[in-house]
Design a protein around this motif. Structure first.
Motif, PDB file in Angstrom:
ATOM      1  N   GLU A  89      -5.263   0.680  -6.182  1.00  0.00           N
ATOM      2  CA  GLU A  89      -4.255  -0.597  -5.496  1.00  0.00           C
ATOM      3  C   GLU A  89      -4.011  -0.316  -3.995  1.00  0.00           C
ATOM      4  OE1 GLU A  89       0.042  -2.349  -6.161  1.00  0.00           O
ATOM      5  OE2 GLU A  89      -0.980  -1.502  -7.888  1.00  0.00           O
ATOM      6  N   ALA A  90      -3.510   1.106  -3.930  1.00  0.00           N
ATOM      7  CA  ALA A  90      -3.244   1.233  -2.244  1.00  0.00           C
ATOM      8  C   ALA A  90      -4.139   1.136  -1.570  1.00  0.00           C
ATOM      9  CB  ALA A  90      -2.523   2.702  -2.324  1.00  0.00           C
ATOM     10  N   ARG A  91      -5.327   1.564  -1.629  1.00  0.00           N
ATOM     11  CA  ARG A  91      -6.490   1.590  -1.085  1.00  0.00           C
ATOM     12  C   ARG A  91      -6.912   0.032  -0.726  1.00  0.00           C
ATOM     13  NH1 ARG A  91      -8.808   5.555  -4.697  1.00  0.00           N
ATOM     14  NH2 ARG A  91      -8.741   7.616  -3.806  1.00  0.00           N
ATOM     15  N   VAL A  92      -7.016  -0.753  -1.438  1.00  0.00           N
ATOM     16  CA  VAL A  92      -6.996  -2.122  -1.344  1.00  0.00           C
ATOM     17  C   VAL A  92      -6.159  -2.719  -0.208  1.00  0.00           C
ATOM     18  CG1 VAL A  92      -7.205  -4.283  -2.477  1.00  0.00           C
ATOM     19  CG2 VAL A  92      -8.144  -2.777  -3.766  1.00  0.00           C
ATOM     20  N   HIS A  93      -4.875  -2.539  -0.578  1.00  0.00           N
ATOM     21  CA  HIS A  93      -3.840  -3.052   0.543  1.00  0.00           C
ATOM     22  C   HIS A  93      -3.939  -2.532   1.918  1.00  0.00           C
ATOM     23  CE1 HIS A  93      -1.992  -5.777  -2.324  1.00  0.00           C
ATOM     24  NE2 HIS A  93      -1.956  -4.870  -3.172  1.00  0.00           N
ATOM     25  N   ALA A  94      -4.345  -1.079   1.868  1.00  0.00           N
ATOM     26  CA  ALA A  94      -4.551  -0.517   3.155  1.00  0.00           C
ATOM     27  C   ALA A  94      -5.863  -1.178   3.902  1.00  0.00           C
ATOM     28  CB  ALA A  94      -4.752   1.036   3.081  1.00  0.00           C
ATOM     29  N   VAL A 101     -11.829   3.250   3.457  1.00  0.00           N
ATOM     30  CA  VAL A 101     -10.610   3.963   2.569  1.00  0.00           C
ATOM     31  C   VAL A 101     -11.292   4.176   1.163  1.00  0.00           C
ATOM     32  CG1 VAL A 101      -8.775   2.922   4.122  1.00  0.00           C
ATOM     33  CG2 VAL A 101      -9.931   1.609   1.960  1.00  0.00           C
ATOM     34  N   ALA A 102     -12.475   3.668   1.019  1.00  0.00           N
ATOM     35  CA  ALA A 102     -12.875   3.817  -0.496  1.00  0.00           C
ATOM     36  C   ALA A 102     -12.573   5.330  -1.061  1.00  0.00           C
ATOM     37  CB  ALA A 102     -14.362   3.372  -0.441  1.00  0.00           C
ATOM     38  N   ALA A 106       0.950  -1.249   0.248  1.00  0.00           N
ATOM     39  CA  ALA A 106       0.006   0.096  -0.148  1.00  0.00           C
ATOM     40  C   ALA A 106       0.891   1.233  -0.030  1.00  0.00           C
ATOM     41  CB  ALA A 106      -0.934   0.037   1.188  1.00  0.00           C
ATOM     42  N   SER A 107       2.017   1.346   0.878  1.00  0.00           N
ATOM     43  CA  SER A 107       2.746   2.265   0.984  1.00  0.00           C
ATOM     44  C   SER A 107       3.632   2.682  -0.360  1.00  0.00           C
ATOM     45  CB  SER A 107       3.678   2.226   1.970  1.00  0.00           C
ATOM     46  OG  SER A 107       4.595   3.495   2.155  1.00  0.00           O
ATOM     47  N   ASN A 108       3.996   1.511  -1.227  1.00  0.00           N
ATOM     48  CA  ASN A 108       4.719   1.687  -2.314  1.00  0.00           C
ATOM     49  C   ASN A 108       3.651   2.373  -3.201  1.00  0.00           C
ATOM     50  OD1 ASN A 108       7.038   1.405  -4.118  1.00  0.00           O
ATOM     51  ND2 ASN A 108       5.452  -0.324  -5.070  1.00  0.00           N
ATOM     52  N   ALA A 109       2.650   1.679  -3.353  1.00  0.00           N
ATOM     53  CA  ALA A 109       1.567   2.210  -4.447  1.00  0.00           C
ATOM     54  C   ALA A 109       1.299   3.734  -4.068  1.00  0.00           C
ATOM     55  CB  ALA A 109       0.359   1.108  -4.529  1.00  0.00           C
ATOM     56  N   HIS A 110       1.105   3.906  -3.087  1.00  0.00           N
ATOM     57  CA  HIS A 110       0.641   5.519  -2.728  1.00  0.00           C
ATOM     58  C   HIS A 110       1.905   6.189  -3.159  1.00  0.00           C
ATOM     59  CE1 HIS A 110       0.608   9.015   0.240  1.00  0.00           C
ATOM     60  NE2 HIS A 110      -0.650   8.798  -0.196  1.00  0.00           N
ATOM     61  N   ALA A 111       3.069   5.892  -2.603  1.00  0.00           N
ATOM     62  CA  ALA A 111       4.041   6.878  -3.104  1.00  0.00           C
ATOM     63  C   ALA A 111       4.399   7.059  -4.434  1.00  0.00           C
ATOM     64  CB  ALA A 111       5.375   6.382  -2.487  1.00  0.00           C
ATOM     65  N   GLY A 120      -8.337  -5.258   7.675  1.00  0.00           N
ATOM     66  CA  GLY A 120      -8.693  -6.636   7.883  1.00  0.00           C
ATOM     67  C   GLY A 120      -7.908  -7.626   8.656  1.00  0.00           C
ATOM     68  N   LEU A 121      -6.646  -7.653   8.447  1.00  0.00           N
ATOM     69  CA  LEU A 121      -5.851  -8.642   9.106  1.00  0.00           C
ATOM     70  C   LEU A 121      -5.436  -8.244  10.521  1.00  0.00           C
ATOM     71  CD1 LEU A 121      -3.057  -9.132   6.131  1.00  0.00           C
ATOM     72  CD2 LEU A 121      -4.357 -10.977   7.325  1.00  0.00           C
ATOM     73  N   LEU A 122      -5.524  -6.874  10.802  1.00  0.00           N
ATOM     74  CA  LEU A 122      -5.208  -6.628  12.152  1.00  0.00           C
ATOM     75  C   LEU A 122      -6.483  -6.788  13.144  1.00  0.00           C
ATOM     76  CD1 LEU A 122      -3.164  -3.262  11.678  1.00  0.00           C
ATOM     77  CD2 LEU A 122      -2.375  -5.522  12.337  1.00  0.00           C
TER      78      LEU A 122
END
Length: 235
Positions: A171-176, A200-201, A146-151, A181-183
């Protein structure tokens, strides 16, 4: 709770007909047939897909997996062996928030040996035995994506390539969303459901940056900092 198949609806009727064709063409190779997604939940609408999964006894038998329209309805046909399907249900992956619903909510259309119940039980056992650190490790993986896609989206915006930036922001929103979800051990029906229910949508670049910073702090507090030394890369 697994919904009931509405055989009077277009999608419910199509799912039954798909089951019948598979059973007729591969009677000795297919162990189970089920439907997932909205149809399985009993709340399918005109925009819903028909997501059918076919379980075979051996690899490379039965129908081939495919996606296409059938009579105006989008159909996804997944094929997996019984052994591989149970194996997948016993493993946590970074995409867990998007795949867990399929393990836990499948409406059997043909399942004489209750294979789908076995898959569900296998996944519930995995979740009961999984340690919090396992979910946090997978969350950090998604945070990095997410961080990479956002940058990259920020950089492309500075270069006035807004179309490509929009793709990367999605892509960044999905991974965020997968991080969240995992946390929280929350799973979703699909990517759209994930970004909607994690808030985050509609996040713009600045809002998503704040969300990622918050998630980084949370990951560090849980013993999985997003930045570290070279040696820690292999931990």
């Amino acid at each position: 709770m697994i919904g009931e198949l509405d055989t009077t609806s277009v999608r419910g009727s199509l799912a039954i007909r798909l089951r019948d064709v598979v059973q007729q063409r591969w009677p000795a190779e297919v162990q189970a047939i089920g439907v997932r997604g909205s149809v399985a939940h009993g709340d399918d609408v005109d925009s819903s897909d028909v997501n059918v999964v076919v379980v075979t006894y051996r690899p490379k038998t039965g129908p081939k997996p495919t996606r296409r329209k059938v009579e105006g309805v989008r159909v996804s046909l997944a094929v997996v062996t019984a052994e591989d399907g149970l194996g997948l249900a016993r493993v946590l992956t970074p995409s867990w928030p998007l795949v867990a619903d399929g393990y836990l909510t499948t409406l059997p259309l043909h399942d004489p040996h209750e294979w789908f119940a076995d898959q569900r039980e296998a996944h519930l056992t995995l979740l009961s035995e999984a340690r919090p650190a396992e979910f946090t490790r997978l969350a950090r993986h998604n945070w990095a994506l997410a961080s990479n896609a956002h940058a990259r989206a920020v950089r492309l915006t500075q270069w006035h390539d807004t179309d490509a930036a929009m793709v990367l922001m999605a892509e960044a929103r999905v991974h965020a969303a997968l991080v969240a979800g995992l946390l929280t051990r929350t799973y979703f029906r699909n990517e759209a459901d994930a970004v909607k229910h994690t808030g985050v949508a509609m996040a713009d670049m600045h809002e998503l940056d704040a969300i990622l910073n918050y998630q980084a702090e949370e990951l560090a507090a849980r013993g999985r900092p997003v930045d570290g030394t070279l040696g820690e890369l292999f931990d």
